[in-house]
Design a protein around this motif. Structure first.
Motif, PDB file in Angstrom:
ATOM      1  N   THR A  48       0.856  -1.177   0.000  1.00 21.21           N
ATOM      2  CA  THR A  48       0.000   0.000   0.000  1.00 21.21           C
ATOM      3  C   THR A  48       0.895   1.230   0.000  1.00 21.21           C
ATOM      4  OG1 THR A  48      -0.098   0.011   2.401  1.00 21.21           O
ATOM      5  CG2 THR A  48      -1.844  -1.187   1.242  1.00 21.21           C
ATOM      6  N   MET A  49       0.389   2.337  -0.507  1.00 23.11           N
ATOM      7  CA  MET A  49       1.215   3.523  -0.662  1.00 23.11           C
ATOM      8  C   MET A  49       0.888   4.631   0.342  1.00 23.11           C
ATOM      9  SD  MET A  49       3.344   2.653  -2.916  1.00 23.11           S
ATOM     10  CE  MET A  49       4.141   4.221  -3.164  1.00 23.11           C
ATOM     11  N   GLU A  50       0.074   4.340   1.375  1.00 28.56           N
ATOM     12  CA  GLU A  50      -0.195   5.386   2.356  1.00 28.56           C
ATOM     13  C   GLU A  50       1.082   5.669   3.144  1.00 28.56           C
ATOM     14  OE1 GLU A  50      -0.566   1.857   5.025  1.00 28.56           O
ATOM     15  OE2 GLU A  50      -1.094   2.228   2.970  1.00 28.56           O
ATOM     16  N   TYR A  51       1.235   6.924   3.524  1.00 25.27           N
ATOM     17  CA  TYR A  51       2.405   7.335   4.289  1.00 25.27           C
ATOM     18  C   TYR A  51       2.086   7.195   5.763  1.00 25.27           C
ATOM     19  CZ  TYR A  51       6.481   9.953   5.758  1.00 25.27           C
ATOM     20  OH  TYR A  51       7.671  10.321   6.326  1.00 25.27           O
ATOM     21  N   LEU A  52       2.921   6.484   6.482  1.00 24.79           N
ATOM     22  CA  LEU A  52       2.745   6.304   7.918  1.00 24.79           C
ATOM     23  C   LEU A  52       3.973   6.886   8.611  1.00 24.79           C
ATOM     24  CD1 LEU A  52       1.135   5.139  10.285  1.00 24.79           C
ATOM     25  CD2 LEU A  52       2.259   2.957   9.870  1.00 24.79           C
ATOM     26  N   ALA A  53       3.803   8.014   9.278  1.00 28.67           N
ATOM     27  CA  ALA A  53       4.919   8.662   9.973  1.00 28.67           C
ATOM     28  C   ALA A  53       5.541   7.701  10.969  1.00 28.67           C
ATOM     29  CB  ALA A  53       4.440   9.922  10.674  1.00 28.67           C
ATOM     30  N   GLY A  54       6.847   7.622  10.970  1.00 28.44           N
ATOM     31  CA  GLY A  54       7.557   6.760  11.899  1.00 28.44           C
ATOM     32  C   GLY A  54       7.859   5.380  11.364  1.00 28.44           C
ATOM     33  N   ARG A  55       7.280   5.034  10.201  1.00 25.38           N
ATOM     34  CA  ARG A  55       7.528   3.700   9.628  1.00 25.38           C
ATOM     35  C   ARG A  55       8.757   3.758   8.735  1.00 25.38           C
ATOM     36  NH1 ARG A  55       2.813   0.941   6.450  1.00 25.38           N
ATOM     37  NH2 ARG A  55       3.138   2.707   5.056  1.00 25.38           N
ATOM     38  N   LEU A  56       9.553   2.692   8.764  1.00 27.56           N
ATOM     39  CA  LEU A  56      10.709   2.554   7.894  1.00 27.56           C
ATOM     40  C   LEU A  56      10.535   1.271   7.104  1.00 27.56           C
ATOM     41  CD1 LEU A  56      13.309   4.153   7.364  1.00 27.56           C
ATOM     42  CD2 LEU A  56      14.486   2.599   8.911  1.00 27.56           C
ATOM     43  N   ASN A  57      10.748   1.367   5.804  1.00 26.12           N
ATOM     44  CA  ASN A  57      10.586   0.232   4.890  1.00 26.12           C
ATOM     45  C   ASN A  57      11.949  -0.214   4.371  1.00 26.12           C
ATOM     46  OD1 ASN A  57       7.532   0.351   4.539  1.00 26.12           O
ATOM     47  ND2 ASN A  57       8.140   2.424   4.005  1.00 26.12           N
ATOM     48  N   PHE A  58      12.184  -1.508   4.379  1.00 26.13           N
ATOM     49  CA  PHE A  58      13.389  -2.094   3.812  1.00 26.13           C
ATOM     50  C   PHE A  58      13.012  -2.974   2.642  1.00 26.13           C
ATOM     51  CE2 PHE A  58      15.350  -2.297   8.318  1.00 26.13           C
ATOM     52  CZ  PHE A  58      15.862  -1.022   8.201  1.00 26.13           C
ATOM     53  N   GLU A  59      13.709  -2.836   1.536  1.00 25.75           N
ATOM     54  CA  GLU A  59      13.631  -3.826   0.468  1.00 25.75           C
ATOM     55  C   GLU A  59      14.826  -4.742   0.679  1.00 25.75           C
ATOM     56  OE1 GLU A  59      14.630  -3.527  -4.060  1.00 25.75           O
ATOM     57  OE2 GLU A  59      12.545  -2.896  -3.746  1.00 25.75           O
ATOM     58  N   VAL A  60      14.538  -6.022   0.917  1.00 28.14           N
ATOM     59  CA  VAL A  60      15.570  -6.978   1.307  1.00 28.14           C
ATOM     60  C   VAL A  60      15.715  -8.054   0.236  1.00 28.14           C
ATOM     61  CG1 VAL A  60      16.257  -8.669   3.046  1.00 28.14           C
ATOM     62  CG2 VAL A  60      15.103  -6.571   3.745  1.00 28.14           C
ATOM     63  N   GLU A  61      16.955  -8.280  -0.174  1.00 23.89           N
ATOM     64  CA  GLU A  61      17.261  -9.326  -1.146  1.00 23.89           C
ATOM     65  C   GLU A  61      18.465 -10.099  -0.629  1.00 23.89           C
ATOM     66  OE1 GLU A  61      18.142  -9.841  -5.911  1.00 23.89           O
ATOM     67  OE2 GLU A  61      17.790  -7.866  -5.092  1.00 23.89           O
ATOM     68  N   ALA A  62      18.334 -11.409  -0.560  1.00 30.07           N
ATOM     69  CA  ALA A  62      19.393 -12.302  -0.071  1.00 30.07           C
ATOM     70  C   ALA A  62      19.874 -11.885   1.323  1.00 30.07           C
ATOM     71  CB  ALA A  62      20.561 -12.337  -1.058  1.00 30.07           C
ATOM     72  N   GLY A  63      18.938 -11.414   2.168  1.00 30.98           N
ATOM     73  CA  GLY A  63      19.248 -11.071   3.539  1.00 30.98           C
ATOM     74  C   GLY A  63      19.921  -9.725   3.749  1.00 30.98           C
ATOM     75  N   VAL A  64      20.028  -8.923   2.665  1.00 29.36           N
ATOM     76  CA  VAL A  64      20.706  -7.620   2.743  1.00 29.36           C
ATOM     77  C   VAL A  64      19.733  -6.518   2.320  1.00 29.36           C
ATOM     78  CG1 VAL A  64      22.620  -6.250   1.809  1.00 29.36           C
ATOM     79  CG2 VAL A  64      22.944  -8.680   2.267  1.00 29.36           C
ATOM     80  N   VAL A  65      19.771  -5.387   3.024  1.00 34.00           N
ATOM     81  CA  VAL A  65      18.935  -4.238   2.683  1.00 34.00           C
ATOM     82  C   VAL A  65      19.462  -3.611   1.394  1.00 34.00           C
ATOM     83  CG1 VAL A  65      18.089  -1.983   3.422  1.00 34.00           C
ATOM     84  CG2 VAL A  65      18.368  -3.815   5.109  1.00 34.00           C
TER      85      VAL A  65
END
Length: 71
Positions: A48-65
């Motif tokens: 979802t594309m709503e903005y949530l203040a205080g949230r951090l998103n990681f895209e993780v591939e092979a265990g690495v950000v």
């Protein structure tokens, strides 16, 4: 009339500092800095594309950000 809500403040921390770190360590560090929630996602995940203040998103591939962004 009810007062407008005040959004929570975000940690004074750069998302760029997490790129290249192992995902489990990056999540732990982000929580210690005050990010909540922290969400780890696989590359190309549908989110979802709503903005949530205080949230951090990681895209993780092979265990690495690989990418990190607020909201």
């Amino acid at each position: 009339m009810a007062p407008l809500p005040t959004p929570p403040t975000e940690p004074q921390d750069s998302p760029d500092r997490y790129v290249g770190l192992p995902a489990d360590g990056a999540e732990r560090q982000a929580r210690e800095q005050g990010w909540s929630p922290v969400r780890s996602l696989p590359p190309g995940a549908m989110i979802t594309m709503e903005y949530l203040a205080g949230r951090l998103n990681f895209e993780v591939e092979a265990g690495v950000v690989k990418r990190c962004w607020k909201g």
